[in-house]
Write a protein that holds these residues in place. Structure first.
Motif, PDB file in Angstrom:
ATOM      1  N   THR A 101       5.717   3.037 -10.371  1.00 50.76           N
ATOM      2  CA  THR A 101       6.208   2.226  -9.251  1.00 50.76           C
ATOM      3  C   THR A 101       7.629   1.738  -9.493  1.00 50.76           C
ATOM      4  O   THR A 101       8.481   1.779  -8.607  1.00 50.76           O
ATOM      5  CB  THR A 101       5.274   1.042  -9.028  1.00 50.76           C
ATOM      6  OG1 THR A 101       3.953   1.529  -8.788  1.00 50.76           O
ATOM      7  CG2 THR A 101       5.726   0.206  -7.843  1.00 50.76           C
TER       8      THR A 101
ATOM      9  N   GLU B 223       0.806  -1.224   0.000  1.00 49.69           N
ATOM     10  CA  GLU B 223       0.000   0.000   0.000  1.00 49.69           C
ATOM     11  C   GLU B 223       0.832   1.264   0.000  1.00 49.69           C
ATOM     12  O   GLU B 223       0.296   2.375   0.039  1.00 49.69           O
ATOM     13  CB  GLU B 223      -0.923   0.010   1.234  1.00 49.69           C
ATOM     14  CG  GLU B 223      -0.199   0.107   2.580  1.00 49.69           C
ATOM     15  CD  GLU B 223       0.266  -1.236   3.120  1.00 49.69           C
ATOM     16  OE1 GLU B 223       0.724  -1.281   4.268  1.00 49.69           O
ATOM     17  OE2 GLU B 223       0.181  -2.234   2.364  1.00 49.69           O
TER      18      GLU B 223
ATOM     19  N   ARG C 239      -5.829  10.327   4.498  1.00 48.04           N
ATOM     20  CA  ARG C 239      -6.864   9.391   4.038  1.00 48.04           C
ATOM     21  C   ARG C 239      -7.079   8.286   5.057  1.00 48.04           C
ATOM     22  O   ARG C 239      -8.206   7.858   5.312  1.00 48.04           O
ATOM     23  CB  ARG C 239      -6.466   8.814   2.680  1.00 48.04           C
ATOM     24  CG  ARG C 239      -6.558   9.799   1.525  1.00 48.04           C
ATOM     25  CD  ARG C 239      -6.477   9.070   0.194  1.00 48.04           C
ATOM     26  NE  ARG C 239      -5.215   8.385   0.024  1.00 48.04           N
ATOM     27  CZ  ARG C 239      -4.146   8.930  -0.562  1.00 48.04           C
ATOM     28  NH1 ARG C 239      -4.215  10.175  -1.026  1.00 48.04           N
ATOM     29  NH2 ARG C 239      -3.031   8.245  -0.696  1.00 48.04           N
TER      30      ARG C 239
ATOM     31  N   ASP D 115       2.797   4.479  -1.121  1.00 48.55           N
ATOM     32  CA  ASP D 115       2.655   5.401  -2.244  1.00 48.55           C
ATOM     33  C   ASP D 115       3.876   5.288  -3.170  1.00 48.55           C
ATOM     34  O   ASP D 115       4.997   5.077  -2.694  1.00 48.55           O
ATOM     35  CB  ASP D 115       2.542   6.833  -1.714  1.00 48.55           C
ATOM     36  CG  ASP D 115       2.238   7.835  -2.811  1.00 48.55           C
ATOM     37  OD1 ASP D 115       1.069   8.083  -3.084  1.00 48.55           O
ATOM     38  OD2 ASP D 115       3.205   8.376  -3.393  1.00 48.55           O
ATOM     39  N   PRO D 116       3.676   5.409  -4.487  1.00 46.64           N
ATOM     40  CA  PRO D 116       4.811   5.264  -5.424  1.00 46.64           C
ATOM     41  C   PRO D 116       5.968   6.212  -5.134  1.00 46.64           C
ATOM     42  O   PRO D 116       7.130   5.829  -5.278  1.00 46.64           O
ATOM     43  CB  PRO D 116       4.173   5.554  -6.785  1.00 46.64           C
ATOM     44  CG  PRO D 116       2.741   5.169  -6.623  1.00 46.64           C
ATOM     45  CD  PRO D 116       2.397   5.511  -5.210  1.00 46.64           C
ATOM     46  N   ARG D 117       5.691   7.447  -4.721  1.00 44.43           N
ATOM     47  CA  ARG D 117       6.781   8.394  -4.447  1.00 44.43           C
ATOM     48  C   ARG D 117       7.541   8.020  -3.174  1.00 44.43           C
ATOM     49  O   ARG D 117       8.763   8.178  -3.098  1.00 44.43           O
ATOM     50  CB  ARG D 117       6.233   9.808  -4.352  1.00 44.43           C
ATOM     51  CG  ARG D 117       5.663  10.315  -5.668  1.00 44.43           C
ATOM     52  CD  ARG D 117       5.493  11.808  -5.674  1.00 44.43           C
ATOM     53  NE  ARG D 117       5.087  12.282  -6.999  1.00 44.43           N
ATOM     54  CZ  ARG D 117       4.966  13.561  -7.321  1.00 44.43           C
ATOM     55  NH1 ARG D 117       5.215  14.493  -6.431  1.00 44.43           N
ATOM     56  NH2 ARG D 117       4.599  13.914  -8.539  1.00 44.43           N
TER      57      ARG D 117
ATOM     58  N   ARG E 294       7.755   4.937  -2.123  1.00 41.52           N
ATOM     59  CA  ARG E 294       8.482   3.723  -2.515  1.00 41.52           C
ATOM     60  C   ARG E 294       9.776   4.092  -3.259  1.00 41.52           C
ATOM     61  O   ARG E 294      10.838   3.492  -3.039  1.00 41.52           O
ATOM     62  CB  ARG E 294       7.580   2.859  -3.389  1.00 41.52           C
ATOM     63  CG  ARG E 294       8.201   1.536  -3.833  1.00 41.52           C
ATOM     64  CD  ARG E 294       7.235   0.800  -4.750  1.00 41.52           C
ATOM     65  NE  ARG E 294       6.033   0.415  -4.039  1.00 41.52           N
ATOM     66  CZ  ARG E 294       5.895  -0.726  -3.375  1.00 41.52           C
ATOM     67  NH1 ARG E 294       6.914  -1.593  -3.350  1.00 41.52           N
ATOM     68  NH2 ARG E 294       4.760  -1.028  -2.773  1.00 41.52           N
TER      69      ARG E 294
ATOM     70  N   ALA F 170       3.423  12.990  -0.225  1.00 41.60           N
ATOM     71  CA  ALA F 170       2.632  11.788  -0.475  1.00 41.60           C
ATOM     72  C   ALA F 170       2.306  11.068   0.830  1.00 41.60           C
ATOM     73  O   ALA F 170       1.201  10.562   1.022  1.00 41.60           O
ATOM     74  CB  ALA F 170       3.388  10.850  -1.424  1.00 41.60           C
ATOM     75  N   TRP F 171       3.272  11.037   1.754  1.00 41.02           N
ATOM     76  CA  TRP F 171       3.054  10.373   3.044  1.00 41.02           C
ATOM     77  C   TRP F 171       1.962  11.092   3.843  1.00 41.02           C
ATOM     78  O   TRP F 171       1.104  10.455   4.465  1.00 41.02           O
ATOM     79  CB  TRP F 171       4.361  10.348   3.818  1.00 41.02           C
ATOM     80  CG  TRP F 171       4.303   9.567   5.095  1.00 41.02           C
ATOM     81  CD1 TRP F 171       3.840   9.979   6.302  1.00 41.02           C
ATOM     82  CD2 TRP F 171       4.731   8.204   5.280  1.00 41.02           C
ATOM     83  NE1 TRP F 171       3.951   8.983   7.229  1.00 41.02           N
ATOM     84  CE2 TRP F 171       4.491   7.880   6.643  1.00 41.02           C
ATOM     85  CE3 TRP F 171       5.292   7.259   4.447  1.00 41.02           C
ATOM     86  CZ2 TRP F 171       4.793   6.624   7.168  1.00 41.02           C
ATOM     87  CZ3 TRP F 171       5.606   6.006   4.979  1.00 41.02           C
ATOM     88  CH2 TRP F 171       5.347   5.705   6.315  1.00 41.02           C
TER      89      TRP F 171
ATOM     90  N   ARG G 128      -0.537  12.897   2.644  1.00 37.03           N
ATOM     91  CA  ARG G 128      -1.840  12.630   2.039  1.00 37.03           C
ATOM     92  C   ARG G 128      -2.337  11.234   2.419  1.00 37.03           C
ATOM     93  O   ARG G 128      -3.527  11.041   2.692  1.00 37.03           O
ATOM     94  CB  ARG G 128      -1.755  12.777   0.524  1.00 37.03           C
ATOM     95  CG  ARG G 128      -1.617  14.221   0.048  1.00 37.03           C
ATOM     96  CD  ARG G 128      -1.858  14.320  -1.447  1.00 37.03           C
ATOM     97  NE  ARG G 128      -0.845  13.607  -2.198  1.00 37.03           N
ATOM     98  CZ  ARG G 128       0.259  14.178  -2.685  1.00 37.03           C
ATOM     99  NH1 ARG G 128       0.472  15.479  -2.474  1.00 37.03           N
ATOM    100  NH2 ARG G 128       1.134  13.480  -3.372  1.00 37.03           N
ATOM    101  N   SER G 129      -1.444  10.254   2.444  1.00 32.74           N
ATOM    102  CA  SER G 129      -1.839   8.885   2.806  1.00 32.74           C
ATOM    103  C   SER G 129      -2.303   8.821   4.257  1.00 32.74           C
ATOM    104  O   SER G 129      -3.292   8.157   4.575  1.00 32.74           O
ATOM    105  CB  SER G 129      -0.665   7.931   2.582  1.00 32.74           C
ATOM    106  OG  SER G 129      -0.275   7.914   1.234  1.00 32.74           O
TER     107      SER G 129
ATOM    108  N   GLN H  44       1.249   7.544 -13.430  1.00 30.70           N
ATOM    109  CA  GLN H  44       0.765   7.082 -12.139  1.00 30.70           C
ATOM    110  C   GLN H  44      -0.501   6.245 -12.302  1.00 30.70           C
ATOM    111  O   GLN H  44      -0.656   5.205 -11.665  1.00 30.70           O
ATOM    112  CB  GLN H  44       0.491   8.281 -11.217  1.00 30.70           C
ATOM    113  CG  GLN H  44       1.699   9.164 -10.962  1.00 30.70           C
ATOM    114  CD  GLN H  44       2.839   8.423 -10.278  1.00 30.70           C
ATOM    115  OE1 GLN H  44       2.626   7.449  -9.570  1.00 30.70           O
ATOM    116  NE2 GLN H  44       4.066   8.879 -10.503  1.00 30.70           N
TER     117      GLN H  44
END
Length: 360
Positions: A264, A10, A93, A12-14, A16, A86-87, A89-90, A258
């Protein structure tokens, strides 16, 4: 060399991408996690969580790692900023989802143990309280509690007389010493036998029809079968894409990296700094496509990816414009080698700069 665990699915691609960059720096330096902890001032347990994608490291830890491994602090800080957004935002959510789940569970618990709440909910839904509760109806006194159809003939036979509903015999009435007549349920086995025979015949007929269809398809479709293998390569190639990746090659041109799952496994093959903006070429070997990305830019700045045309044809390009957050990336262009893609940025003051040819 440390043996890393698989990153969470789960992630986020950025995030990761940033975590993979940290792992690469540690591997190339030849340092163990214990040595990294000793040189950076952060504990071994913290670095294990950072490098396994369980926690985003603070900016100070990233700067200390860059100093310990000789990496570019400016570049690593840019990747950290993208990952940190990105972190955040995750986490937002996740918090909203957990809050909604907690509210739903609490509401269900109140309605389960509070009769007043159940009555209010029932009136809101247009139902009277207790309407849905199961009710037990007492049986009518005149109705027997057991089925009487199979019992009456047995009682009549044991008493030596026919039931009242039986038709009168044209010969003579049965005497008490005469043997009991056959029960009315005797035709049942013969009926079941006929049903079984009919079902068996139906199954046999279906098998014959299926066999005929198979024989006709095997013998009379020779010309069409010669055309079928032409579609097999496309289907097999589609099935070979990793999970989450939705395009490859020409199918990726004009698509969002994306949304198509190409970000990814992408890598940065060339980069350049223009003023305060960081520009890079992103390339996905799985998707066979490249795109350009810019960070720390000003709203209105333009980012563009360019690929030379095949056989001397016109160059192909895709552009994007920076929004309020200072980041942007272009749509993808199919490319057979990362070295053929170039990223260019045009800033608001007219300054323009491009990356050098990337690594193949």
């Amino acid at each position: 060399m440390p043996r890393w665990r698989d990153l969470p699915e789960e992630l986020d691609p950025r995030v990761r991408e940033f975590t993979a960059r940290l792992r690469t720096l540690v591997e190339r330096s030849g340092l163990s996690v214990v040595a990294v902890a000793d040189r950076t001032g952060y504990s071994k347990r913290s670095w294990e969580r950072y490098l396994n994608g369980r926690l985003l490291p603070p900016r100070g830890a990233v700067a200390a790692l860059a100093e310990a491994t000789g990496a570019d602090v400016h570049h690593l800080s840019t990747l950290w900023e993208l990952a940190e957004r990105a972190w955040s935002r995750s986490e937002l959510r996740h918090d909203v989802t957990m809050e909604a789940t907690s509210v739903a569970q609490a509401r269900a618990a109140v309605e389960r143990f509070d009769p007043a709440a159940q009555a209010v909910d029932a009136r809101k839904n247009g139902r009277s309280p207790g309407k849905d509760r199961p009710r037990v109806e007492p049986p009518e006194p005149e109705q027997p509690l057991v089925a009487t159809a199979p019992v009456l003939p047995a009682r009549a036979a044991s008493a030596g007389r026919a039931p009242d509903s039986a038709e009168p015999s044209p010969a003579s009435s049965p005497s008490p010493t005469s043997p009991p007549s056959s029960p009315p349920s005797s035709p049942g086995p013969r009926g079941r036998k006929r049903v079984a025979l009919f079902a068996g015949g139906l199954v046999g007929a279906l098998l014959l029809v299926a066999g005929a269809v198979v024989l006709i398809d095997a013998g009379g479709d020779g010309e069409k079968r010669g055309e079928r293998p032409t579609t097999a390569p496309a289907t097999s190639a589609r099935q070979q894409l990793p999970e989450g990746v939705k395009c490859a090659g020409q199918d990726c041109t004009g698509q969002d990296p994306q949304a198509m799952g190409c970000g990814t496994s992408a890598t940065t093959t060339a980069d350049v700094t223009v003023g305060t903006a960081y520009v890079e070429v992103r390339y996905s070997k799985t998707c066979e496509a490249a795109w350009a990305r810019i960070a720390r830019a000003n709203p209105g700045d333009v980012i563009q990816v360019e690929v030379p045309g095949a056989n001397g044809g016109a160059d192909r390009s895709r552009s994007g414009r920076v929004g309020a957050d200072g980041d942007a990336y272009t749509k993808m262009i199919s490319v057979d080698s990362a070295a053929r893609a170039t990223a260019c940025a045009t800033l608001g003051g007219g300054t323009r700069a491009c990356t050098a040819p990337g690594r193949g």
